[in-house]
Write an enzyme that holds these catalytic residues in place. Structure first.
Site, mmCIF file in Angstrom:
data_model
loop_
_atom_site.group_PDB
_atom_site.id
_atom_site.type_symbol
_atom_site.label_atom_id
_atom_site.label_comp_id
_atom_site.label_asym_id
_atom_site.label_seq_id
_atom_site.Cartn_x
_atom_site.Cartn_y
_atom_site.Cartn_z
ATOM 1 C CG ASN A 173 67.209 58.276 -12.091
ATOM 2 O OD1 ASN A 173 67.323 56.806 -11.749
ATOM 3 N ND2 ASN A 173 66.346 59.132 -11.759
ATOM 4 C CD GLU A 174 62.767 56.834 -11.230
ATOM 5 O OE1 GLU A 174 61.798 57.971 -10.959
ATOM 6 O OE2 GLU A 174 62.545 55.842 -10.452
ATOM 7 C CD GLU A 224 66.170 55.357 -7.839
ATOM 8 O OE1 GLU A 224 65.049 55.576 -7.461
ATOM 9 O OE2 GLU A 224 66.832 56.229 -8.585
HETATM 10 O O1 AHR Z 1 65.040 57.551 -4.350
HETATM 11 C C1 AHR Z 1 64.114 58.679 -4.740
HETATM 12 C C2 AHR Z 1 63.700 58.954 -5.925
HETATM 13 O O2 AHR Z 1 62.999 57.756 -6.475
HETATM 14 C C3 AHR Z 1 64.846 58.992 -6.968
HETATM 15 O O3 AHR Z 1 65.416 59.985 -7.262
HETATM 16 C C4 AHR Z 1 64.154 58.649 -8.298
HETATM 17 O O4 AHR Z 1 64.864 57.969 -9.224
HETATM 18 C C5 AHR Z 1 62.698 57.891 -7.835
HETATM 19 O O5 AHR Z 1 61.725 58.162 -8.435
#
Ligand code: AHR
Length: 510
Positions: free
Chosen positions: A193-194, A315
């Site tokens: 993730n990211e 997201e």
């Molecule tokens: O949703 C909050 C945060 O935002 C998540 O953990 C991250 O993936 C994003 O930066």
């Protein structure tokens, strides 16, 4: 003749006074071919603030009414909203999460520090079994996000085996020992993730190589989702597509993250205290989602012209300052009519791009960022965003009806955005059109052209409020909610509605 001249003059006068607005929508019902994946209506629950603990899970011994430790009120609301899918355990938390900490007897599970979100103690009482059983109870497909940043390939491979395998192996034995005989049916797996940020601060080249390695050892008929770009990082998308599609069978989706927030990280603005400037700027930023999807899709098209790989917007949503007096690491914010418009606009954009967008997950489901549900002890509030998801559920797995939309501009301080956003679909002979009027000052006359179908009934629903910053709170739960909206029957393929200012509306024809 004279009467006609007068009415024309009167209409021209109204237009010049600015009190009369006109939008036309022509529905191409014969072109309804692409299915709007129900997963576009997905949600996201991270170990962050009060999303999991307090929001979903309170434990069997809690005074709050629960089923196997899950809040009964929240479960009921999610089922009523027709939640199709839930992503877990993060977010940034995912790349710090070691899944074996969250299985087995709860008293034996180690406590860890949630380094990303407030430095609070995470006792791991909500783990793999608790998440997957919760999904079964609410009827949502699970989407599990694997740790790439601080995890190992073996750990990832074993998690997939533990959850999905029916063979004989140390992992399946362990699962059975922990009380689950049959595997769970988990198709969606995110690999990191990211990874350009909290997931390891990697370059796209390095991450793409790692992705290929992790994906190789996540066995089975899975839908593997690569950690995609942040907002407009087109280079990340290019490198990732180029390197991962060399092993085409290992990549089924690529994620994209885009939050609607002001450019200043230190002051993201209030969720509830804003004027028309704040309204306009948030809606303007929301509309950027269309451009991002279009441009990222164009890059994906080069490597995947048949659009087999899904763009997974896992997201999205509004991100404002936290509510006063709450832990800044918990990202707890209120939710107004403005958030309803943000949800409606985004979901219309996803529907209209459903040839490429195969899933989307609003952040986050309960008590964090743009939530559909807020809780305080044993109380629960459904936010304006909740009602948008409930209203738009009609699009889940329906056929997208392409539309030609001609709308006026909504203008403020010399800046212009389209006044109306819309999408349409057909399912079981019912045509559903969802519309947002972004203009908080003027209603909009919308003229539909729907030739090629006959309709016997028409109906509608609306979400609006007296003020643009109205919201539902624990003492005023029903300020912004779903109400019925009168729609006439179309005559000879023509229908006209008056779309109230600052509203989200559903029109259904059968
Ligand atoms: O949703 C909050 C945060 O935002 C998540 O953990 C991250 O993936 C994003 O930066």
């Amino acid at each position: 003749m004279r009467k006609q001249t007068y009415s024309l003059l009167f209409a021209l006068l109204l237009i010049s006074m600015g009190s009369f607005a006109q939008t036309t929508i022509s529905l191409q019902t014969d072109q309804a071919k692409t299915t709007i994946s129900k997963e576009i209506y997905g949600h996201f629950a991270e170990h962050l603030g009060r999303c999991i603990y307090g929001g979903i899970f309170v434990g069997e011994d809690s005074d709050i009414s629960n089923i196997q430790g899950y809040r009964e009120d929240v479960m009921g609301a999610l089922k009523d909203m027709h939640i199709p899918l839930l992503r877990w355990p993060g977010g940034c938390f995912a790349d710090t999460y070691h899944w074996k900490d969250g299985i087995g007897p709860r008293q034996n599970r180690p406590s860890i520090v949630n380094v990303n979100w407030g430095g609070v103690t995470e006792d791991n009482s909500f783990g793999t079994h608790e998440f997957l059983n919760f999904c079964e109870l609410i009827g949502a497909e699970p989407y599990v996000n694997i740790n790439v940043g601080s995890g190992t390939v073996q750990e990832a491979s074993e998690w997939v085996e533990y959850v999905t395998s029916s063979n004989v192996s140390p992992m399946t034995d362990l699962r059975k020992k922990n009380g689950r005989e049959k595997p769970w049916d988990v198709k969606f797996w995110g690999i990191g993730n990211e990874n350009w940020g909290c997931g390891g601060n990697m370059t796209p080249e390095y991450y793409a190589d790692l992705y290929n390695r992790f994906a190789t050892y996540c066995h089975g008929d899975l839908y593997r989702i690569a950690g995609g770009p942040n907002v407009a990082d087109y280079n990340w998308m290019e490198v990732l597509m180029q390197k991962t599609t060399r092993h085409r069978h290992l990549v089924q989706g690529v994620s994209l993250h885009y939050y609607t927030f002001t450019t200043a990280w230190e002051d993201k603005g209030s969720a509830t205290d804003f004027d028309e400037k704040g309204w306009f700027s948030v809606l303007n930023k929301t509309l950027r989602m269309d451009e991002l999807i279009t441009k990222h899709s164009a890059i994906m098209d080069k490597y995947d012209p048949e659009k087999k790989i899904g763009l997974i917007v896992d997201e999205w949503g509004d991100w404002f300052n936290v509510e006063e007096g709450t832990n800044p690491g918990f990202l707890y914010q209120q939710n107004t009519l403005r958030d309803a418009l943000v949800a409606g606009i985004n979901l219309n954009i996803f529907n209209n791009h459903s040839d490429r967008v195969k899933m989307a997950n609003i952040a986050q489901m309960v008590n964090v960022l743009q939530s559909v549900i807020l809780t305080k002890d044993d109380q629960m509030v459904l936010t304006p965003t909740y009602f948008v998801f409930k209203m738009y559920a009609v699009h889940q797995d329906a056929k997208l009806i392409p539309l030609n939309l001609n709308t006026e501009d909504y203008e403020l301080d010399g800046k212009k955005i389209p006044a109306v956003s819309a999408s349409a679909s057909e399912k079981d002979g019912v045509v559903s059109v969802t519309l947002c009027n972004l203009n908080p000052n003027k209603s909009e006359t919308v003229d539909f052209d729907i030739s090629g179908m006959d309709f016997n009934t028409s109906s509608g629903e609306i979400i609006t409020a007296e003020n643009m910053n109205d919201y539902n709170d624990f003492d005023t739960k029903e300020k912004v909610t779903l109400k019925s909206f009168e729609v006439n029957k179309p005559k000879k393929g023509k229908l006209s509605i008056e779309l109230p200012a600052k509203s989200v509306v559903l029109v259904q024809l059968q």
